[in-house]
Scaffold this active site. Structure first.
Site, mmCIF file in Angstrom:
data_model
loop_
_atom_site.group_PDB
_atom_site.id
_atom_site.type_symbol
_atom_site.label_atom_id
_atom_site.label_comp_id
_atom_site.label_asym_id
_atom_site.label_seq_id
_atom_site.Cartn_x
_atom_site.Cartn_y
_atom_site.Cartn_z
ATOM 1 N N LEU A 1 0.839 -1.345 -0.058
ATOM 2 C CA LEU A 1 0.120 -0.026 -0.052
ATOM 3 C C LEU A 1 1.102 1.382 0.019
ATOM 4 O O LEU A 1 0.472 2.273 -0.453
ATOM 5 C CB LEU A 1 -0.713 0.121 1.336
ATOM 6 C CG LEU A 1 -1.844 -1.101 1.312
ATOM 7 C CD1 LEU A 1 -2.654 -1.028 2.504
ATOM 8 C CD2 LEU A 1 -3.125 -0.588 0.396
ATOM 9 N N SER B 1 5.041 2.804 1.266
ATOM 10 C CA SER B 1 6.392 2.441 2.145
ATOM 11 C C SER B 1 6.830 3.821 2.613
ATOM 12 O O SER B 1 6.831 4.587 2.060
ATOM 13 C CB SER B 1 7.253 1.643 1.451
ATOM 14 O OG SER B 1 7.508 2.338 0.291
ATOM 15 N N GLY B 2 7.050 3.849 3.957
ATOM 16 C CA GLY B 2 7.946 5.080 4.452
ATOM 17 C C GLY B 2 9.293 4.711 4.524
ATOM 18 O O GLY B 2 9.796 3.891 3.683
ATOM 19 N N LYS C 1 1.733 -3.835 8.719
ATOM 20 C CA LYS C 1 3.067 -2.961 8.784
ATOM 21 C C LYS C 1 3.961 -4.119 9.084
ATOM 22 O O LYS C 1 4.020 -5.005 9.919
ATOM 23 C CB LYS C 1 2.934 -1.782 9.912
ATOM 24 C CG LYS C 1 1.995 -0.906 9.756
ATOM 25 C CD LYS C 1 2.314 0.263 10.651
ATOM 26 C CE LYS C 1 3.220 1.349 10.107
ATOM 27 N NZ LYS C 1 3.185 2.470 10.618
ATOM 28 N N ASP D 1 4.681 13.049 15.208
ATOM 29 C CA ASP D 1 4.816 13.261 13.673
ATOM 30 C C ASP D 1 3.424 13.278 13.076
ATOM 31 O O ASP D 1 3.211 12.767 12.249
ATOM 32 C CB ASP D 1 5.711 12.086 13.173
ATOM 33 C CG ASP D 1 6.172 12.232 11.885
ATOM 34 O OD1 ASP D 1 6.193 13.443 11.489
ATOM 35 O OD2 ASP D 1 6.693 11.150 11.134
#
Ligand SMILES: Nc1ncnc2c1ncn2[C@@H]1O[C@H](COP(=O)(O)OP(=O)(O)OP(=O)(O)O)[C@@H](O)[C@H]1O
Length: 481
Positions: free
Chosen positions: A91, A93-94, A119, A302
């Site tokens: 979906l 990606s960080g 995750k 954040d």
């Protein structure tokens, strides 16, 4: 001739010895690294098992819970059988993790298969990423359920020593709010009047959409004023009748007298244009979610529209609890790999002294408001990240974004007070934003939030325990093979 070949032999010998030595050193280093990694993974697993079996270590009441997340227990009831989980496409990606869509069997009550989001850390990621995801898992376990957070559904921790940790959370079909807003710029409906004050109520918004050309960008003030001004925010049947004349002559009285349901446009939610009402509603929901986090003494650290997800019924959910923040702290990193620099969301004291608190989350919430009402423009576009701290200390603050009601802009300015104690609390912000939202809309969301209360949690827990005992007796799991 002989002496020359002797020298050559000697050179080969020395080169060979050096090369062998180098190979030995490299192999030892790789083996050492591998062993170190394996040991650390074992340690993480051992710690997890320790927390599973023992009572949690008491938390320091002086500190935020998120700052001592390592002490939070991971309860085994969250363990989800790996073979009941089928991973699908990525979906997103960080910088540190990957999120995948997945199908989970029997994870939710009354559903055989549920679409979920999982995750994980990148396969190449270092162990700090694994620790950070584990930390996020502990926070999610501790947090409990709330409509406006991405709730935990389960986790697969059994293979953590092999580098696999899967955290299963609710799937939010419309993705992150930042990208969604960018996509919605093209036919956004601005519902402010010429003074930047009043909004039409949502029923009028529907009518306005009918009257207005849906595909038209209502960005310019003149367009906007010609369609949906003078609309009352407080709807009584009388004012609603009056509003028919002001906003939409095409609507029948019968339609208006029908009981109001929100969202009236649930069926075509993704195809209808986004409007100012949506932005206000999302701001209110984010504030509700943050109020819940604050009450639980969790600092997000954040908060940004990229970390807020949109799902059915126009519900928004806060995600990414501390993963990136804890890693930034550990790795002294100032920016994420893929996204915009988080310094632009950070409070002045976080930039200056690395101090994070619920009040610094309030600052970030102010930036989230700015993002919402500018349709996801990049904050402080003309300021370089390295100049941010100085500019803020000099008193610089962003201007009112184009679609913000004046009261919302005043709220932003209060969130950006240099002195943290002068910033409003999330309780106050929730109340103040709620003033801009119609009663039936608030009631709709409060009712939608009810299943997240204890009753739901209890049913869910019972069903989960049944699933685990069935797994242990080996009766489920065949279907997903
Ligand atoms: N529960 C979910 N449902 C649907 N999509 C999701 C979900 N969680 C994440 N995503 C998608 O995956 C993307 C990446 O998520 P992730 O939290 O890893 O990234 P990030 O916030 O960009 O990264 P970082 O970890 O660096 O803060 C999100 O921007 C979102 O589009």
């Amino acid at each position: 001739m002989d002496s020359r070949s002797g020298v050559q032999d000697e050179t080969w010998l020395i080169t060979g010895a050096i090369a062998t030595l180098l190979v030995i050193v490299v192999v030892t280093m790789v083996a050492w690294n591998f062993r170190k990694k394996a040991l650390r993974r074992k340690l993480i697993k051992a710690r997890l098992e320790y927390f599973n079996s023992g009572a949690p270590i008491p938390l320091d009441p002086e500190l935020a819970v998120s700052d001592q997340a390592e002490l939070l227990p991971y309860n085994k009831k969250w363990e989800f059988p790996r073979d009941l989980l089928k991973l699908d496409e990525v979906l997103g990606s960080g910088a540190f993790g990957v999120v995948r869509k997945a199908q989970a069997k029997t994870i939710c009550p009354r559903e055989t298969v549920t679409t979920v989001a999982v995750k994980t850390v990148r396969p190449t990621a270092n162990l700090n990423c694994m620790k950070a995801l584990l930390r996020e898992l502990r926070i999610l376990v501790y947090l409990g359920q709330h409509l406006n957070i991405v709730n935990l559904l389960g986790a697969c921790t059994k293979n953590i020593d092999l580098g696999e940790l899967l955290v299963i959370v609710e799937y939010c079909r419309y993705g992150n709010l930042h990208d969604y807003l960018v996509r919605r710029r093209v036919n956004f409906i601005d519902q402010l009047n010429e003074f930047g004050e009043k909004l039409c109520d949502s029923a009028a918004r529907e009518d306005a959409i009918k009257v207005d050309d849906v595909g038209k960008n209502t960005d310019s003030r003149s367009d906007r004023n010609s369609t949906i001004v003078n609309c009352s925010n407080n709807v009584t049947s009388k004012t609603r009748d009056a509003r028919v004349d002001d906003c939409s002559p095409s609507v029948s009285l019968m339609e208006l007298n029908a009981p109001l349901k929100y969202p009236g446009d649930r069926t075509n939610f993704n195809s209808r244009p986004t409007c100012t009402h949506d932005l206000v509603c999302w701001a209110w929901q984010v504030s509700c979610g943050m109020q819940y986090l604050g009450a639980k003494k969790i600092i997000h650290g954040d908060l940004a529209t990229r970390n807020i997800l949109l799902t059915d019924d126009n519900v928004v959910k806060i995600c990414d609890f501390g993963l990136s923040k804890s890693l930034r702290e550990e790795e002294n990193q100032k920016s994420t790999e893929n996204g915009p620099l988080p310094v632009k969301w950070m409070a002045i004291e976080s930039l200056r002294d690395r101090v994070f608190s619920t009040r610094s989350d309030v600052w970030s919430f102010g930036v989230v408001l700015w993002e919402l009402f500018s349709l996801a423009r990049t904050p402080y576009p003309l300021i370089r990240p390295e100049d941010m701290c100085r500019k803020l200390a000099e008193g610089y603050r962003m201007e009112k974004p184009p679609y913000a009601p004046r009261s919302i802009y005043q709220m932003m300015l209060r969130c950006w007070k240099a002195e943290p104690s002068e910033r409003p609390s999330f309780e106050k912000l929730t109340i103040n934003i709620a003033v801009l939202i119609e009663e039936h809309v608030k009631t709709f969301y409060l009712e939608l939030g009810n299943p997240y209360t204890k009753i739901y949690a209890d049913i869910w827990k019972r069903e989960r325990e049944t699933a685990i005992s069935a797994e242990e007796s080996g009766t489920i799991g065949e279907d997903l093979q």
